[in-house]
Design a protein around this motif. Structure first.
Motif, short mmCIF file in Angstrom:
data_model
loop_
_atom_site.label_atom_id
_atom_site.label_comp_id
_atom_site.label_asym_id
_atom_site.label_seq_id
_atom_site.Cartn_x
_atom_site.Cartn_y
_atom_site.Cartn_z
N TRP A 1 32.80 30.19 32.94
CA TRP A 1 33.52 30.52 31.71
C TRP A 1 32.62 30.29 30.50
CZ3 TRP A 1 38.23 32.62 32.12
CH2 TRP A 1 38.96 32.39 33.28
N LYS B 1 38.57 31.16 26.56
CA LYS B 1 37.63 31.29 27.67
C LYS B 1 37.41 32.76 28.01
CE LYS B 1 38.75 26.95 29.94
NZ LYS B 1 39.17 26.32 31.19
N TYR B 2 36.14 33.12 28.25
CA TYR B 2 35.77 34.47 28.65
C TYR B 2 34.94 34.41 29.93
CZ TYR B 2 37.10 36.10 24.00
OH TYR B 2 37.80 36.40 22.86
N THR B 3 35.18 35.34 30.83
CA THR B 3 34.36 35.46 32.04
C THR B 3 33.16 36.35 31.73
OG1 THR B 3 35.52 37.41 32.82
CG2 THR B 3 36.37 35.27 33.56
#
Length: 59
Positions: free
Chosen positions: A32, A43-45
């Protein structure tokens, strides 16, 4: 997982422009990337980061 983590570290310090405003990617935890928008953390993947890059929303 290690490759994703290494790839995400490249984006620390970059700015993200999304609907909620402009934030900054401040750290990476596992797979993340954590962006800070004021006092809110998002949160970003890696897949989401790649989509944002394609749309020109990371600078």
């Amino acid at each position: 997982m290690a490759r994703q983590n290494k790839e995400l570290h490249k984006y620390i310090g970059k700015h993200v422009k999304v609907r909620r405003g402009v934030g900054e990617i401040v750290k990476v935890e596992g797979t993340w990337a954590i962006a800070k928008f004021g006092d809110e953390d998002v949160k970003y993947t890696l897949a989401a980061i790649n989509d944002l890059l394609k749309d020109g929303r990371i600078y």
